[in-house]
Design a protein around this motif. Structure first.
Motif, PDB file in Angstrom:
ATOM      1  N   GLY A 212       0.807  -1.224   0.000  1.00 34.25           N
ATOM      2  CA  GLY A 212       0.000   0.000   0.000  1.00 34.25           C
ATOM      3  C   GLY A 212       0.832   1.262   0.000  1.00 34.25           C
ATOM      4  O   GLY A 212       0.581   2.196  -0.733  1.00 34.25           O
ATOM      5  N   ASP A 213       1.875   1.290   0.799  1.00 30.74           N
ATOM      6  CA  ASP A 213       2.637   2.508   1.017  1.00 30.74           C
ATOM      7  C   ASP A 213       4.014   2.347   0.358  1.00 30.74           C
ATOM      8  O   ASP A 213       4.750   1.418   0.659  1.00 30.74           O
ATOM      9  CB  ASP A 213       2.731   2.663   2.542  1.00 30.74           C
ATOM     10  N   ALA A 214       4.359   3.267  -0.553  1.00 34.20           N
ATOM     11  CA  ALA A 214       5.610   3.140  -1.325  1.00 34.20           C
ATOM     12  C   ALA A 214       6.826   3.084  -0.401  1.00 34.20           C
ATOM     13  O   ALA A 214       7.789   2.347  -0.658  1.00 34.20           O
ATOM     14  CB  ALA A 214       5.737   4.299  -2.293  1.00 34.20           C
ATOM     15  N   GLU A 215       6.790   3.837   0.679  1.00 37.48           N
ATOM     16  CA  GLU A 215       7.912   3.868   1.607  1.00 37.48           C
ATOM     17  C   GLU A 215       8.068   2.503   2.289  1.00 37.48           C
ATOM     18  O   GLU A 215       9.178   1.969   2.420  1.00 37.48           O
ATOM     19  CB  GLU A 215       7.685   4.978   2.648  1.00 37.48           C
ATOM     20  N   ALA A 216       6.935   1.898   2.671  1.00 35.42           N
ATOM     21  CA  ALA A 216       6.981   0.573   3.317  1.00 35.42           C
ATOM     22  C   ALA A 216       7.509  -0.466   2.325  1.00 35.42           C
ATOM     23  O   ALA A 216       8.298  -1.347   2.687  1.00 35.42           O
ATOM     24  CB  ALA A 216       5.594   0.201   3.808  1.00 35.42           C
ATOM     25  N   THR A 217       7.102  -0.345   1.082  1.00 39.07           N
ATOM     26  CA  THR A 217       7.526  -1.305   0.055  1.00 39.07           C
ATOM     27  C   THR A 217       9.054  -1.355  -0.054  1.00 39.07           C
ATOM     28  O   THR A 217       9.652  -2.420  -0.157  1.00 39.07           O
ATOM     29  CB  THR A 217       6.916  -0.924  -1.323  1.00 39.07           C
TER      30      THR A 217
END
Ligand code: DGL
Length: 420
Positions: A41-46
């Motif tokens: 969901g979150d690009a940073e988490a990815t």
């Protein structure tokens, strides 16, 4: 109107379509062959997720070794050139070997490539998901982290499944990079600036797909180079012999000589005007036997019939390093690469292998506890509520003794990462 590429790719997706829909229908990732669809969901988490690598077995550890040791870029500036720091030093890897269902290279000979293609997409789903089995458990847990990239370390799996996985990732709308070894291998051929002919040594399945001749020809052609004679030889024995499988009792050198001779004859049949110069090691296992393979060609050259056919000094192409370089570039371009100082959600790499799910009614085992060979090669796709194998942590006990010796001696970074 559909583009030419889409039309060409259409048949590839048909066999994987059920699996794509099945995963979509189970977005919480609890069912077999599904994954948690919210993981990216979150690009940073990815960016902080690990990188998945899969092979039909432990052969793909040769690719993992290249990933762990690559140092051809400057980690801060991304400019070409080693900086003494491994290029993926911030990243962590999850390795999966589908040992229970291998060899992948033999499914085409029994007309089971549909099933093989389903297995390959299932491998990707395993890496994408959180679902895995504990060593001795009969129920799955959901603690495995998902991945931000998938490296198909297996040549046969790349040949039959790369496009299916890319199309599946698109259908699932997940920002996951998918890299295979064949395109990278073809680029290595281009970089080798070969002047003579090209020979591909691979599994029977990889050769039947003709993926290497096609990809090498288009890569050279697009770079404006003329395409030399490309011959290939598929082996049903060499990978097993390298692993020390008792079913192949001759020495690796003996099998290598047999395959080198067959490749040279296939090359001769193409009526080449230049000697065979570049040998593509188109199977995960073959880099482990490069010396034996080179010696085999040198031995052949002592026979008058082969002297002018085979170059005196041969260039070997191992697609593993080019695959690692391609992954680095893809991660950097997609802004999914961890920067110096950043950390992955995993503090160390994870390793998994598939084993038969002996508790499942209806599976057939051989005397050594593996899936029975006839059972293995008679399965059909579409039974997505049935798991005859399960993916468990790779422990030393699960690595065949000969393979463990090979990993220890030839793949030191992997051996260290295994906690040895
Ligand atoms: N990993 C396979 C490959 O690179 C070789 C072993 C197999 O046939 O499964 O093609």
């Amino acid at each position: 109107m559909k583009t030419l590429t889409a039309l060409l790719l259409l048949p590839l997706a048909v066999h994987a379509a059920d699996l794509i829909e099945h995963a979509k229908a189970h977005p919480d990732g609890k069912a077999a062959f599904s994954f948690d669809a919210t993981a990216w969901g979150d690009a940073e988490a990815t960016r902080h997720l690990p990188i998945g690598v899969f092979d039909s077995g432990i052969g793909g550890l040769t690719v993992l070794e290249a990933l762990l040791t690559l140092d051809v870029f400057h980690n801060d500036t991304l400019q070409p050139g080693a900086d003494g720091v491994a290029d993926f030093s911030q990243e962590r890897f999850i390795y999966f070997g589908d040992q229970a269902n291998m060899p992948y290279g033999n499914y085409s000979a029994v007309q089971r490539t549909d099933y093989l293609r389903e297995l390959i997409v299932k491998d990707a789903i395993f890496l994408l998901g959180r679902r895995a089995y504990p060593t001795d458990g009969i129920a799955p847990h959901f603690k495995k982290p998902p991945v931000k990239a998938i490296v198909i370390a297996c040549n046969t799996a790349t040949a039959y499944g790369l496009e299916d996985i890319r199309q599946a990732a698109e259908a699932w709308k997940i920002p996951v990079i998918v890299v295979g070894v064949v395109e990278a291998g073809a680029r290595s051929v281009l970089e080798s600036k070969t002047t003579g002919g090209i020979g591909v040594l691979a599994t029977v399945g990889t050769c039947a797909s003709k993926v290497y001749p096609r990809t090498i020809a288009s890569t050279l052609g697009l770079a404006g180079q003329s395409v030399p004679v490309i011959a290939q030889q598929g082996s049903a024995t060499l990978a097993g012999a390298i692993e020390g499988d008792a079913a192949f009792p001759d020495s690796v050198a003996a099998y290598a000589l047999k395959e080198a001779r067959a490749l040279a004859e296939a090359y001769r049949a193409e009526k080449p005007t230049a000697p065979l110069q570049t040998i593509v090691l188109g199977c995960t296992h073959y880099p482990l036997a490069k010396e034996e393979i080179d010696t085999a060609f040198a031995t052949l050259r002592q026979e008058a019939a082969f002297r002018d056919l085979i170059a005196e000094h041969r260039t070997f192409v191992n697609p593993a390093e080019a695959t690692a370089r391609e992954l680095f570039r893809e991660l950097a371009t997609s802004k999914l690469r961890l920067k110096p100082g950043e950390v992955c959600v995993l503090d160390q790499g994870l390793f998994y292998l598939s084993v038969p799910r002996v508790e499942e009614v209806g599976i057939q085992l051989s005397g050594d506890g593996n899936l029975d060979k006839d059972y293995k090669y008679s399965r059909s796709p579409g039974h997505l509520d049935f798991e005859d194998t399960k993916n468990v942590p790779l422990t030393p006990a699960l690595i065949p003794v000969n393979s463990a010796k090979l990993v220890r001696e030839r793949l030191p970074a992997v051996w260290k990462s295994l906690g040895k």
